[in-house]
Design an enzyme around this catalytic site. Structure first.
Site, PDB file in Angstrom:
ATOM      1  N   ASN A  38       0.819  -1.200   0.000  1.00 19.64           N
ATOM      2  CA  ASN A  38       0.000   0.000   0.000  1.00 19.64           C
ATOM      3  C   ASN A  38       0.866   1.269   0.000  1.00 19.64           C
ATOM      4  O   ASN A  38       1.617   1.525   0.950  1.00 19.64           O
ATOM      5  CB  ASN A  38      -0.917  -0.009   1.231  1.00 19.64           C
ATOM      6  CG  ASN A  38      -1.652   1.299   1.404  1.00 19.64           C
ATOM      7  OD1 ASN A  38      -2.033   1.944   0.429  1.00 19.64           O
ATOM      8  ND2 ASN A  38      -1.857   1.690   2.654  1.00 19.64           N
ATOM      9  N   LEU A  39       0.756   2.065  -1.052  1.00 24.10           N
ATOM     10  CA  LEU A  39       1.599   3.251  -1.173  1.00 24.10           C
ATOM     11  C   LEU A  39       1.206   4.338  -0.174  1.00 24.10           C
ATOM     12  O   LEU A  39       1.976   5.282   0.038  1.00 24.10           O
ATOM     13  CB  LEU A  39       1.511   3.800  -2.600  1.00 24.10           C
ATOM     14  CG  LEU A  39       2.108   2.900  -3.684  1.00 24.10           C
ATOM     15  CD1 LEU A  39       1.975   3.548  -5.052  1.00 24.10           C
ATOM     16  CD2 LEU A  39       3.572   2.583  -3.388  1.00 24.10           C
ATOM     17  N   ALA A  87      17.341   1.785  -1.043  1.00 23.33           N
ATOM     18  CA  ALA A  87      16.418   1.312  -2.077  1.00 23.33           C
ATOM     19  C   ALA A  87      16.738  -0.115  -2.480  1.00 23.33           C
ATOM     20  O   ALA A  87      17.901  -0.481  -2.663  1.00 23.33           O
ATOM     21  CB  ALA A  87      16.497   2.229  -3.302  1.00 23.33           C
ATOM     22  N   ALA A  88      15.697  -0.915  -2.632  1.00 23.40           N
ATOM     23  CA  ALA A  88      15.857  -2.305  -3.075  1.00 23.40           C
ATOM     24  C   ALA A  88      14.495  -2.868  -3.422  1.00 23.40           C
ATOM     25  O   ALA A  88      13.461  -2.387  -2.933  1.00 23.40           O
ATOM     26  CB  ALA A  88      16.502  -3.163  -1.984  1.00 23.40           C
ATOM     27  N   TYR A 154      16.912 -12.936  -3.509  1.00 25.40           N
ATOM     28  CA  TYR A 154      17.054 -11.699  -2.736  1.00 25.40           C
ATOM     29  C   TYR A 154      18.352 -11.712  -1.938  1.00 25.40           C
ATOM     30  O   TYR A 154      19.112 -10.733  -1.932  1.00 25.40           O
ATOM     31  CB  TYR A 154      15.864 -11.517  -1.787  1.00 25.40           C
ATOM     32  CG  TYR A 154      16.008 -10.335  -0.855  1.00 25.40           C
ATOM     33  CD1 TYR A 154      15.809  -9.039  -1.317  1.00 25.40           C
ATOM     34  CD2 TYR A 154      16.363 -10.516   0.481  1.00 25.40           C
ATOM     35  CE1 TYR A 154      15.954  -7.952  -0.472  1.00 25.40           C
ATOM     36  CE2 TYR A 154      16.504  -9.437   1.340  1.00 25.40           C
ATOM     37  CZ  TYR A 154      16.297  -8.155   0.855  1.00 25.40           C
ATOM     38  OH  TYR A 154      16.457  -7.073   1.696  1.00 25.40           O
ATOM     39  N   ARG A 218      14.199 -15.775  14.592  1.00 24.21           N
ATOM     40  CA  ARG A 218      14.582 -14.509  13.993  1.00 24.21           C
ATOM     41  C   ARG A 218      15.204 -13.615  15.065  1.00 24.21           C
ATOM     42  O   ARG A 218      14.813 -13.647  16.231  1.00 24.21           O
ATOM     43  CB  ARG A 218      13.372 -13.782  13.383  1.00 24.21           C
ATOM     44  CG  ARG A 218      12.768 -14.472  12.175  1.00 24.21           C
ATOM     45  CD  ARG A 218      13.688 -14.411  10.973  1.00 24.21           C
ATOM     46  NE  ARG A 218      13.100 -15.049   9.801  1.00 24.21           N
ATOM     47  CZ  ARG A 218      13.279 -16.327   9.488  1.00 24.21           C
ATOM     48  NH1 ARG A 218      13.995 -17.114  10.277  1.00 24.21           N
ATOM     49  NH2 ARG A 218      12.735 -16.830   8.388  1.00 24.21           N
TER      50      ARG A 218
END
Length: 328
Positions: A38-39, A87-88, A154, A218
């Site tokens: 969601n932007l 950024a990625a 990734y 994690r």
């Protein structure tokens, strides 16, 4: 100081940009606004940084564009002192579906950033890497000497990213630092992560769903600790040329995480289990002794306190953040 944050409308980049703006710096953000999630969340990151800049003597500029655009990058970097390259194309599972896309943005894009920085003699480039570079553990916790055998495209792309970063320091003398983040969480995080899914489902009276048997572990790192170490590197040159783990040392298995969230929100719910997700690492656990030795890094928020803070924030912002409320 003139600072460029790539991916600065995203989760981690947005927090870094906001912190730097609060410090009175002139912050420029480049973000491609790809609708991976969601932007509206990116808009909130932008609004937070704008507000921070407005309260100081600094400035904020948002540029919608991609790090694959070499000419645009060169133009932006020409007026920059320090670059935070966040950024990625994120997402382990997304990378399994589209490995070439991940390589184009994460590897080629990083080389573009480093080339522009080299051309304009930038003071420092701080690059985001990931614990995904480690893959299957030969021992835990991971130290930086642990073999890097990523299990997803990734992870491979992030390994290439940090190695290019190191090489640009060694070969060209560009001041660079690569930070291996370990599962970062906190306000405005991507809504498709395990923690956000657990919180959302529990708030709606639905059982949290664990993919796999729940024994996966994690090392969750609160975004405030990530922001703080990045801000330190604005002028601290002690880590130039290094690759460093940035985690919490606060290892937790996914079942326990789901239980902690469930017990805080709705203890009556049962846990549910689904098929494991392809490409997910079984375990992550950070040895941060190198970062502690070089930069005096010490995480400040343990997982239970951080989860409580995130749940409180989630409740306050549920109307615009929660996908089930937003789409109802």
């Amino acid at each position: 100081m003139q600072i460029l944050v790539t991916g600065g409308a995203g989760f981690i980049g947005g927090h870094i940009a906001e912190g730097l703006a609060k410090g009175g710096h002139d912050v420029t953000v480049i973000d491609s606004y790809v609708p991976y999630y969601n932007l509206g969340i990116k808009d909130r990151n932008v609004d937070a940084t704008k507000a921070a800049a407005a309260a100081t003597d600094g400035s904020y500029t948002l540029v919608e564009g991609s790090i694959t655009n070499e000419d645009l990058l060169d133009e932006l970097v020409a007026d920059t002192d320090v670059i935070y390259h966040q950024a990625a194309q994120a997402g382990v599972r997304k990378s399994v579906e589209e490995p070439a896309k991940v390589n184009r943005f994460n590897v080629d894009g990083t080389v573009n950033v480093l080339e522009a920085a080299r051309s304009h003699d930038i003071d420092r480039v701080v690059v985001a890497s990931s614990s995904s570079v480690y893959g299957k553990p030969e021992y835990l916790p991971y130290d930086e000497a642990h073999p890097t055998t990523p299990v997803s495209p990734y992870g491979v792309s992030k390994l290439a990213t940090e190695q290019y970063t190191r090489v640009y320091n060694e070969v060209y003398g560009l001041p660079t630092v690569a930070l291996r983040y370990f599962t970062v969480y906190g306000p405005r995080m991507r809504p498709n992560m395990a923690m956000t899914n657990f919180v959302s489902r529990c708030l709606h009276g639905e059982s949290p769903v664990i993919y796999g048997d729940g024994t996966q572990t994690r090392d969750f790192t609160y975004v405030g600790d990530i922001k703080r170490i990045n801000e330190q590197l604005l002028e601290d040159d002690r880590a130039d040329g290094e690759i460093l783990n940035i985690g919490s040392t606060d290892n937790i298995d996914i079942t326990t995480l789901a239980e902690v969230i469930r017990d805080e929100i709705n203890p009556s719910l049962e846990l549910e289990y689904g098929e494991p997700r392809e490409g997910d690492a079984e375990h992550t656990h950070a040895d941060i002794s190198k970062a502690a030795e070089i930069l005096d890094y010490e995480p400040t928020t343990d997982i239970r306190d951080g989860v409580q803070q995130f749940i409180d924030w989630y409740r306050e912002n549920q109307e615009w953040y929660d996908p089930l409320v937003r789409n109802s």
